[in-house]
Structure formats: C-alpha cells, structure tokens
Design an enzyme around this catalytic site. Structure first.
Site, PDB file in Angstrom:
ATOM      1  N   ASP A   1      -0.632  -3.557 -13.202  1.00  0.00           N
ATOM      2  CA  ASP A   1      -0.697  -3.942 -11.792  1.00  0.00           C
ATOM      3  C   ASP A   1       0.696  -4.463 -11.502  1.00  0.00           C
ATOM      4  O   ASP A   1       1.081  -5.526 -12.002  1.00  0.00           O
ATOM      5  CB  ASP A   1      -1.733  -5.060 -11.583  1.00  0.00           C
ATOM      6  CG  ASP A   1      -1.838  -5.436 -10.120  1.00  0.00           C
ATOM      7  OD1 ASP A   1      -0.785  -5.573  -9.475  1.00  0.00           O
ATOM      8  OD2 ASP A   1      -2.961  -5.580  -9.605  1.00  0.00           O
ATOM      9  N   HIS A   2       1.472  -3.718 -10.726  1.00  0.00           N
ATOM     10  CA  HIS A   2       2.902  -4.067 -10.662  1.00  0.00           C
ATOM     11  C   HIS A   2       3.148  -5.437 -10.023  1.00  0.00           C
ATOM     12  O   HIS A   2       4.204  -6.019 -10.200  1.00  0.00           O
ATOM     13  CB  HIS A   2       3.728  -2.964  -9.992  1.00  0.00           C
ATOM     14  CG  HIS A   2       3.668  -2.940  -8.500  1.00  0.00           C
ATOM     15  ND1 HIS A   2       2.688  -2.298  -7.800  1.00  0.00           N
ATOM     16  CD2 HIS A   2       4.465  -3.492  -7.563  1.00  0.00           C
ATOM     17  CE1 HIS A   2       2.902  -2.440  -6.510  1.00  0.00           C
ATOM     18  NE2 HIS A   2       3.970  -3.165  -6.330  1.00  0.00           N
TER      19      HIS A   2
ATOM     20  N   HIS B   1      -3.947  -5.889  -6.547  1.00  0.00           N
ATOM     21  CA  HIS B   1      -2.881  -6.887  -6.347  1.00  0.00           C
ATOM     22  C   HIS B   1      -3.419  -8.216  -5.793  1.00  0.00           C
ATOM     23  O   HIS B   1      -3.065  -9.285  -6.259  1.00  0.00           O
ATOM     24  CB  HIS B   1      -1.829  -6.354  -5.383  1.00  0.00           C
ATOM     25  CG  HIS B   1      -1.325  -4.987  -5.736  1.00  0.00           C
ATOM     26  ND1 HIS B   1      -1.148  -4.582  -7.037  1.00  0.00           N
ATOM     27  CD2 HIS B   1      -0.959  -3.927  -4.973  1.00  0.00           C
ATOM     28  CE1 HIS B   1      -0.693  -3.337  -7.044  1.00  0.00           C
ATOM     29  NE2 HIS B   1      -0.576  -2.916  -5.807  1.00  0.00           N
TER      30      HIS B   1
END
Ligand code: BG6
Length: 510
Positions: free
Chosen positions: A198-199, A261
C-alpha cells in the site's frame, strides 16, 4: 534473507540498517505505467543514493517483443522524466542499466518461466545474486493468480530458495477474492515472504504518525474518548480519473482509496501502542484496531455512508468534464468517485468517538490530512466570557502536500478588550529537515529488498478491511440509488455535509 528487528524503518537512525544483499528483482508487467513511472525511477533513485547492492539486477517480464537494449532505452527516458534526481547522472545510470534486462514471455505459459529460471541462474553466476529473488506483481490483477501458480510450478517459489513476492494493489476486489488470492499466494510462498503493497505506508508522513504518537509524551494521554470529540480523515484529489476510466468503473472510490490507503491512515492513527517496533507487533495492533471497527449493517449504510459522482465543473480555473463523459466510462455509470463514511471503533479507547472518512476525485484541491478534533474547553472563564463560541483545539497531521503538523489553539488578541481568537502552531517537515523525502516506492522497494515487512500488509489485515467495505457495498446494493452528483471543484455532495451535520458537526476545509 530473514527479517531482522534491526531492519525496521521505525528504528532507522537509532540502529543502523543492514546493507541489502545482491538479488534479482523480476517485474511482471514491465511495459506498464507503474514500472515506467514509479518502479524503475525509484530503483534508480536508490542506486543514486548508493542504497542498491552492486550485483542488483532487474528483469522486466512482459508479453511484448523487446530487446534488453530497447528496454534500457525506454526506461532511461522514463526515469529522466519521473525520477526526483533528474537530469540523470550518466555514471549512475550506466551502472544501474548494466543490471537491467528484459524477458519476453506470456504470463500463463510454463516455457516462459522455465526460461526465466535459467536466466536467473545465469544472473546468479554473473552478478552474484546467489538465488535471492524478489518477484513484483505489477501486471493486471486478473493475472496475479496465474503468475503465482506458474512461479510455483517452475520451482521459483519459496520451497526452492530465498524468495519474496511483492503484490501490488488492488489485493482482490472484495473479501472472497482477497481470500482466494491469499490462498493462492500462501500455496506457493510462506506468509513472511509475501509483501502486499500500500504505497501510502511508504510515505514519510504516514510513517511519522507513529513517531509523533509514540515518540512524544504529550499526545498519548489525550488520545482517547475522554478528550477527543471526533477524527476526520480526508484524502482529496483535484484530478479526475484521467486515462483510468476502464479500471475505475470496476473499482470506484470506496475500493480504490478507502479500503486501502484510508484504512491504513485510520489504523495508524487509532491503534494501541505496539509492544515493540517489530513488524509483527505493529501489524498485530493494526489488525486489532481494524477488527474493532463496527460493521455497518446494510440498513444503516445510508446513515453512515455517502457516495457521490462528479459532474462537470471548474477545477483550478479550468472547465472539466463530468465523470460520465470521461473516456471508457459508461454514460449512465453509477460508479462513485466520492465516498464519505462515519465509522465507530468499538474498543475502550475510542468508544463513542466517530471517525469520519472522506475521499473524492475532482475536489477543489489535492490534500491528505488527519484532523483530531478535541472536546471543547469547559464553558467557564474565557469560554463563558467570549461573545462567540471558542473553537476547540484541533491537531492536524498533514500527509501531503506541505507535510507537517499543526495545532489550533485559542489566544488572546493583544489589546485592552478580551478578545480570544484561534491561532495555529505549525511544524513543517520541509522547513525542519530540509532534504527532500524519498518517494514512497523507494522506501518500500528498499524494505522488500532487505526483507522488512513492517510497511506491508499482512494477509489477515487485507481481509479485515475488505469485510468492512463489503458491508458498505452490500448496503449500497440494497438501496440502489444513483450516487449523488457534485460539481467538479466543489467539496462533494450535499449529502456528505448532511451526514456529518446530523451529528452537529461539519467537515473541515483543509
Ligand atoms: C492510487 C489510486 O492507489 O492512489 C489512485 O488508485 C489515486 O486513484 C492514488 O489517485 C493517489 O496516490 P497519491 O500518492 O497521489 O496520493
């Protein structure tokens, strides 16, 4: 390649991190946008910072016909465009590009994997990668399972050597598909070898949520239902769906942003202190917190959630199209481009404190923040004497842009009259630390190379999150009204203001 406590990014600076060992990174989907815009530029940035080991190799795996040299030339152009160290340093690039290769094969054909295996064995001999492999699923999610199974069948998965696999989002589309993907993955790889990305967790300011909470003594005593009135988490984007209409039609705002996010932001903000900074201790606390989210029953979905879709409007002074006019979007699409939720956490710390989450595309600005709104001060002294109600204290963690932390408090306006006004105490990371932060993918790729999974999601974590968003989608399916339209450039549909307004509160204007 075992994970060690000292690799943990939260301990950086306290304990020196281990230098990564040479390994080969195979990117499935090497001709796609992610490789070009994010992955190869991030790897180059790591090379530029001296953070890649000498023998590091990248093998781009994709269907299109291409030579190593063509791939290198394309990646050079893309890196020049997207790296934070542009223009490129020719010496660093040449050195990096010597370890860059292209492997043409179909995702489903066993021969391609047998040839990949030979190629990797050759790299072991040429570059000293010693059987250490990192596979990166950056292809279409519909191809994830086939790639994993083929890796297993070709003897490239964990039972045959030190391997890891990074899985891009979306990790499934709901709970059953996420479970199935977890099953396929753990058939071929052991859970500690799986790195679900999950960036947002790679963003410095997201990592700083924990540092702020647990490296300071003053916040934690207030961080609970006694002192906090509510929390607002906002991720606003001014962009529309751009060229991703086909993908977005299937995903929608809830699945695209909220289920990953935003849930991560919520978990880091609300979780209990972990017993150590080890990956498993942090992930255990996140899972505990996610499990405490009260499921939204379908008959309550309308009271606790709002979905919207942008119509034509003006953003940043420019007229923009409505969602239904975007390329590859159905003219009668009911996909939501905005979602607002009111969530309750059923645990001791947060009982009775609502967490409001909202995300939308084509909102007036690009901003992500977490605002902790404290309860008002007692209605005596200044609060009683003031002609207008005093504003409550708000602590805002700004994730992007202008990363920082601000605290709104009340102060007396200088002069003879008793006039109290809100003022802001402001801390900006840029101003305090100067140097630009590494990009999210740099941190995450580096962590995967050294085997640190702290900033990646565990299998049970993704399943917890899908269970929550599935319940919301089930509620929407039971009340199949079209999403409320909002004008592009506005702060979302009126229904979202009404939802929070019913609680006597309002959304912040970040
Ligand atoms: C992606 C979503 O995961 O995150 C996109 O698929 C979104 O729709 C993007 O625009 C936002 O990321 P960032 O880092 O620009 O906030």
């Amino acid at each position: 390649m075992e994970t060690r406590f000292t690799d943990n990014p939260f301990r950086e600076g306290i304990v020196a991190r281990r230098a990564p060992e040479p390994c080969a990174l195979v990117i499935f989907g090497a001709t796609g946008d992610l490789t070009k815009r994010k992955l190869v530029p991030a790897l180059y940035n790591l090379a530029h910072e001296g953070q890649l080991p000498a023998g590091f190799a990248v093998v781009g795996f994709a269907r299109r016909e291409k030579s190593d040299d063509e791939f290198r030339a394309e990646m050079r152009a893309a890196t020049g465009q997207f790296s934070r160290f542009s223009p490129l340093n020719p010496g660093v690039w040449d050195n990096f590009a010597r370890g860059l290769f292209y492997h043409r094969a179909d995702f489903t054909a066993p021969e391609g994997y047998a040839a990949l295996r030979q190629r990797l064995e050759q790299l072991d001999r040429d570059r000293g990668t010693a059987g250490r492999r990192l596979f990166y699923l950056a292809c279409a999610p519909s191809e994830f399972a086939a790639v994993i199974e083929q890796l297993g069948a070709a003897g490239l998965a964990h039972r045959h050597g030190p391997q890891r696999i990074i899985v891009e989002k979306p990790f499934g589309a709901d709970l059953p598909t996420a479970r199935e993907l977890n099953r396929v993955l753990t058939n071929a790889f052991a859970e500690p070898e799986v790195f679900r990305i999950d960036h947002y967790l790679g963003k410095e300011t997201v990592q700083n949520i924990l540092s702020m909470r647990f490296a300071n003594a003053i916040f934690e005593p207030l961080w609970n239902q006694k002192y906090v009135d509510h929390v607002q988490i906002t991720v606003a984007e001014s962009l529309g769906v751009e060229t991703r209409g086909a993908f977005y039609e299937q995903a929608g705002a809830l699945r695209d942003m909220v289920s990953n996010h935003m849930m991560q932001l919520l978990a880091l903000t609300a979780m209990e202190p972990p017993s150590s900074l080890a990956a498993e201790d942090i992930r255990d606390e996140k899972v505990k917190l996610l499990r405490a989210i009260r499921p939204i029953r379908p008959n309550c979905a309308c009271d606790c959630s709002v979905r919207g879709q942008y119509a034509r409007g003006t953003v940043g002074g420019k007229r923009v199209a409505g969602y239904r006019e975007e390329p590859n979007v159905a003219p009668d699409s009911n996909t939501e481009t905005y979602a607002a939720l009111k969530l309750h956490l059923d645990n001791w710390r947060w009982s009775g404190v609502p967490f409001y989450l909202r995300h939308g595309k084509r909102l007036p600005k690009q901003v992500a923040e977490i605002a902790v709104q404290f309860k008002p001060s007692p209605a005596v002294l200044f609060a009683a004497a003031s002609a207008v109600p005093l504003q409550s204290n708000t602590l805002v963690l700004r994730i992007q842009p202008d990363e920082g932390i601000s605290l709104r408090m009340n102060a007396k306006v200088p002069g003879t009259a008793l006039n109290i006004q809100p003022v802001k105490m402001d801390f900006r990371y840029g101003g305090a630390f100067g140097a630009s932060s590494p990009e999210a993918y740099e941190r995450l790729l580096h962590d995967a190379v050294v085997g640190d999974s702290t900033l990646f999601l565990r299998g049970d974590e993704v399943e917890c999150v899908w269970a929550i968003t599935d319940s919301i989608r089930a509620g929407w399916a039971e009340n199949p009204t079209a999403p409320a339209l909002y004008e592009a450039g506005s702060w979302g549909p009126r229904a979202a203001d009404e939802m929070i307004g019913r609680d006597g509160r309002e959304w912040r204007r970040p």
